[in-house]
Design an enzyme around this catalytic site. Structure first.
Site, short mmCIF file in Angstrom:
data_model
loop_
_atom_site.label_atom_id
_atom_site.label_comp_id
_atom_site.label_asym_id
_atom_site.label_seq_id
_atom_site.Cartn_x
_atom_site.Cartn_y
_atom_site.Cartn_z
N CYS A 113 0.82 -1.23 0.00
CA CYS A 113 0.00 0.00 0.00
C CYS A 113 0.84 1.27 0.00
O CYS A 113 0.31 2.35 -0.24
CB CYS A 113 -0.94 0.01 1.19
SG CYS A 113 -2.08 -1.36 1.14
N HIS A 249 -3.41 7.28 2.82
CA HIS A 249 -3.79 5.98 2.24
C HIS A 249 -5.19 5.63 2.75
O HIS A 249 -5.50 5.83 3.93
CB HIS A 249 -2.78 4.91 2.66
CG HIS A 249 -3.23 3.52 2.35
ND1 HIS A 249 -3.69 3.16 1.10
CD2 HIS A 249 -3.30 2.40 3.11
CE1 HIS A 249 -4.02 1.87 1.12
NE2 HIS A 249 -3.80 1.38 2.33
N ASN A 279 -10.21 -0.04 -0.14
CA ASN A 279 -8.75 0.03 -0.10
C ASN A 279 -8.19 -0.45 -1.44
O ASN A 279 -8.29 -1.62 -1.77
CB ASN A 279 -8.25 -0.85 1.05
CG ASN A 279 -6.73 -0.82 1.20
OD1 ASN A 279 -6.02 -0.33 0.32
ND2 ASN A 279 -6.24 -1.35 2.31
N1 ACO Z 1 -19.04 -8.87 8.26
C1 ACO Z 1 -19.61 -9.14 9.47
N2 ACO Z 1 -18.90 -9.53 10.53
C2 ACO Z 1 -17.56 -9.64 10.41
C3 ACO Z 1 -16.90 -9.36 9.18
C4 ACO Z 1 -17.70 -8.98 8.09
N3 ACO Z 1 -17.17 -8.68 6.89
N4 ACO Z 1 -15.59 -9.55 9.35
C5 ACO Z 1 -15.40 -9.92 10.62
N5 ACO Z 1 -16.59 -9.98 11.26
C6 ACO Z 1 -16.85 -10.32 12.66
C7 ACO Z 1 -15.74 -11.14 13.25
O1 ACO Z 1 -15.88 -12.51 12.94
C8 ACO Z 1 -15.92 -10.86 14.73
O2 ACO Z 1 -16.94 -11.65 15.21
P1 ACO Z 1 -16.86 -12.31 16.70
O3 ACO Z 1 -16.76 -11.14 17.63
O4 ACO Z 1 -18.11 -13.08 16.79
O5 ACO Z 1 -15.60 -13.13 16.66
C9 ACO Z 1 -16.39 -9.40 14.76
O6 ACO Z 1 -16.90 -9.14 13.43
C10 ACO Z 1 -15.31 -8.41 15.10
O7 ACO Z 1 -14.15 -8.68 14.32
P2 ACO Z 1 -12.83 -7.87 14.47
O8 ACO Z 1 -11.82 -8.41 13.50
O9 ACO Z 1 -12.45 -7.75 15.90
O10 ACO Z 1 -13.33 -6.42 13.96
P3 ACO Z 1 -12.56 -5.07 13.95
O11 ACO Z 1 -13.34 -4.04 14.62
O12 ACO Z 1 -11.11 -5.23 14.31
O13 ACO Z 1 -12.58 -4.71 12.40
C11 ACO Z 1 -11.20 -4.72 10.45
C12 ACO Z 1 -11.94 -5.56 11.45
C13 ACO Z 1 -12.19 -3.82 9.73
C14 ACO Z 1 -10.53 -5.65 9.44
C15 ACO Z 1 -10.17 -3.87 11.19
O14 ACO Z 1 -9.39 -4.66 12.03
C16 ACO Z 1 -9.25 -3.16 10.24
O15 ACO Z 1 -9.68 -2.30 9.49
N6 ACO Z 1 -7.96 -3.46 10.31
C17 ACO Z 1 -7.00 -2.82 9.44
C18 ACO Z 1 -7.11 -3.45 8.13
C19 ACO Z 1 -6.35 -2.72 7.13
O16 ACO Z 1 -6.47 -1.53 7.05
N7 ACO Z 1 -5.61 -3.46 6.35
C20 ACO Z 1 -4.89 -2.95 5.32
C21 ACO Z 1 -3.89 -1.90 5.77
S1 ACO Z 1 -2.47 -1.92 4.90
C22 ACO Z 1 -2.96 -2.14 3.41
O17 ACO Z 1 -3.75 -1.36 2.94
C23 ACO Z 1 -2.48 -3.36 2.68
#
Ligand code: ACO
Length: 322
Positions: A113, A249, A279
């Site tokens: 990224c 980003h 993204n």
């Molecule tokens: N739809 C519904 N529920 C979901 C989904 C979905 N798409 N994905 C996960 N869940 C559920 C999980 O299973 C979990 O359920 P549980 O509590 O029963 O286990 C719950 O939602 C919470 O999951 P978390 O992973 O804790 O959610 P979080 O608030 O951390 O959000 C996310 C997840 C959006 C991926 C966040 O961690 C994030 O944005 N991280 C950074 C990701 C990123 O930016 N990556 C790229 C950066 S670098 C680059 O661009 C390559």
């Protein structure tokens, strides 16, 4: 002194739009969850057969048009991408051929990224040393090809697109400074494990897709974006309140908002496209930039801060007068 300035911007998004509602029909997810956790509403997806160089070429012709330059004027091509058309030749060489030019250096930069900011850093240095006068810097991705559409934890996050800028030699900045960094020990937190030298194996097909520890990436991204902002402003003796626009980003609205808060930037001064584009990895900053230049928000002479963070981990920034 020679500096570089952005003479033109361009971007391109594939026609097909995939909304959160569409995703609800494909996997166990819902629009409200995606909006609340990421800020994303929709993303663009490349058509069958549409490649990264197709998207990049469309973005390039728009950037050239804004810069009032021809392809013949380009004397360096740097492409940030993690989704190249082919293992080789580089996507930059493919774009060079498709632009109908030859001879100038053309290469890809693989920094996930952060690819566009890495590319900008490289091209700016070529121009400052007099080795190039007009550099084409692209961020372009077809992330849908490395997205596991059965994994709701990653599939909702990514989209396809391309952005390009033409950097031009000038006698005043332009690009004031660029800063790029990496720390390879975080490899396992965000990766596509399948490669070439570790042996392509259809039985390990799951490894050909993005795998991510979302929570860990989130925490690291917020902390790192804060430190790169401080490094960039301190190096140039610039007060954060002097910034006109923050162009980060576009990974997640919560990451962007946290970074903006630390910069004391009101969200009206932050370019946000993650809601519409999701993204798009290396394409996200030049896409956001071009969007805000063309809709009249970003104007000539304004002070901009770009910040990127991605797999590697890699991260970087650019401070510039547009
Ligand atoms: N739809 C519904 N529920 C979901 C989904 C979905 N798409 N994905 C996960 N869940 C559920 C999980 O299973 C979990 O359920 P549980 O509590 O029963 O286990 C719950 O939602 C919470 O999951 P978390 O992973 O804790 O959610 P979080 O608030 O951390 O959000 C996310 C997840 C959006 C991926 C966040 O961690 C994030 O944005 N991280 C950074 C990701 C990123 O930016 N990556 C790229 C950066 S670098 C680059 O661009 C390559």
């Amino acid at each position: 002194m020679i500096y570089s300035r952005i003479a033109g911007t361009g971007s391109y998004l594939p026609e097909k739009v995939l909304t959160n509602k569409d995703l609800e029909t494909m996997m166990d997810t819902d629009d409200a969850w995606i909006r609340e956790r990421t800020g994303i509403k929709r993303r663009h997806i490349a058509a069958d057969g549409e490649t990264t160089s197709d998207l990049a070429l469309a973005a390039t012709s728009r950037a050239l048009e804004m810069a009032e330059l021809d392809a013949d004027d380009i004397d360096l091509i740097v492409v940030g991408t993690t989704t190249p058309d082919k293992v080789f030749p580089s996507t930059a060489c493919i774009i060079q051929r498709r632009l109908g030019i030859s001879g100038c250096a053309a290469f890809d930069v693989q920094a996930a990224c952060s690819g566009f900011v890495y590319g900008l850093d490289v091209a700016d240095r070529y121009i400052r040393t007099g080795a190039a006068k007009h550099a084409l810097v692209i961020g372009a991705e077809t992330l849908s090809r490395i997205t596991n559409w059965e994994d709701r934890t990653t599939a909702v996050l990514f989209g396809d697109g391309a952005g390009a800028v033409i950097l031009q030699a000038t006698d005043e900045p332009g690009i004031i400074s660029t800063h790029i960094h990496a720390d390879g020990k975080y490899e396992d937190l965000l990766e596509v494990p399948q490669g070439i030298s570790n042996g392509y194996d259809v039985l390990r097909a799951q490894e050909a897709y993005i795998q991510m520890n979302g929570n860990a990436v989130f925490r690291r991204a917020v902390a790192t974006l804060d430190s790169i902002a401080r490094e960039t402003l301190e190096k140039n003796n610039v007060d954060k309140h002097d910034l006109d626009w923050f162009v980060p980003h576009q990974a997640n609205l919560r990451i962007i908002s946290a970074a903006a808060r630390k910069l004391d930037m009101p969200m009206e001064r932050v370019i946000v496209t993650v809601d519409e584009h999701a993204n798009t990895s290396s394409a996200s900053i030049p896409l956001a930039l071009d969007t805000a230049v063309r809709d009249g928000r970003i104007k000539r002479g304004e002070l901009l801060l770009f910040e990127a963070f991605g797999a590697g981990f890699t991260w970087g920034s650019a401070l510039l007068r547009f």
